[in-house]
Design an enzyme around this catalytic site. Sequence first.
Site: not given
Ligand code: GLV
Length: 329
Positions: A159-162, A181-182, A241, A243, A272, A290, A292
């Site tokens: 639950f970070g920025r993205i 989330s932690r 989205t 890793r 990847e 990849h 994103g």
């Molecule tokens: C892309 O995957 C990034 O970490 O910016």
Amino acid sequence: MAGETRKPVLVTRRLPEKVLTRIAAVCDLDLWQGPGAMPRGELLQRAAGKAGLVTLLTDRIDDELLEAAGPSLRIVANYAVGYDNIDVAACSARGVLVANTPDVLTESTADMAWALMLAASRRVCEGDRFIRSAEPWIWDPGMMLGWNVHHKVLGLVGFGRIAQAVAQRATGFGMRVIYASRSAAPPETQQRLGAERLGLEELLAEADCVSLHVPLTLETRHLIGAAELLRMKPTAVLVNTSRGPVVDEAALAAALRRRQIFAAGLDVYEREPAVPEELRELPNVVLAPHLGSASVETRLAMGMLAADNLLFALAGRRPPALVNREVWS
Ligand code: GLV
Ligand code: GLV
């Protein structure tokens, strides 16, 4: 900077032209022109004696590389928000600064997570492939039915920025947002996004769309494996989205094949750029290479931030997006 004080810098891939121009204006720029990623031997050789490296997630920055670069190295500026390609502890041990590109790619990556979520749920890519096959068709009540996204439950892992930017978009779809989330987000954040924190097991059982937003660490490797996929609803979609190695790809392929979950949308892969044939052959997975942060605006902003990080460090100033803050004293 006067000619003789221009610091040697290696940029490991062609970045937007404005970014390269900016770096070349004040540094002695060594640019890898490709094709593809720098071969390891080339990277080790050309890192030698550099003061700064601008790296990509396809470059492994470990102790061997730092040793090859030598004591002149001041900063590794990663052109990515994720920095699992970098051994940060090894950099810190040598007093090398590590910087990344957070914030500037948050919204674009959230858009991409939504694109995958919608495409997987509503079978957009399957439909596209079907139309291109030129098979005859006629509108049919039972044709290619997916599942609604709106007014369902969105489960965010991390639950970070993205993740929070993904949650914000969910309000327009009338979704209930849950997250695992932690640590808990501040109450104001939870309230603003209407998000409720649950344990991972509970989240997996309740969510209709599960979207992954954790960094890759020892703790998050294979966070989603066979057991976790079993907890998900048969109508649910999984979106990644973050890793690739956060998901056990073989277990996911098996779950998709058995229709244990409805579909998946993947932007990242365990090995990847390799994408296993068993995934490529499944109709119920949307596969992206990849992408994103892959918008014109965002890639430029990432480059400018990476350049800022680099140039600040080389000028003896604190980089705006410093990762190993303990090195800065
Ligand atoms: C892309 O995957 C990034 O970490 O910016
Ligand atoms: C479908 O195209 C509809 O008009 O309902």
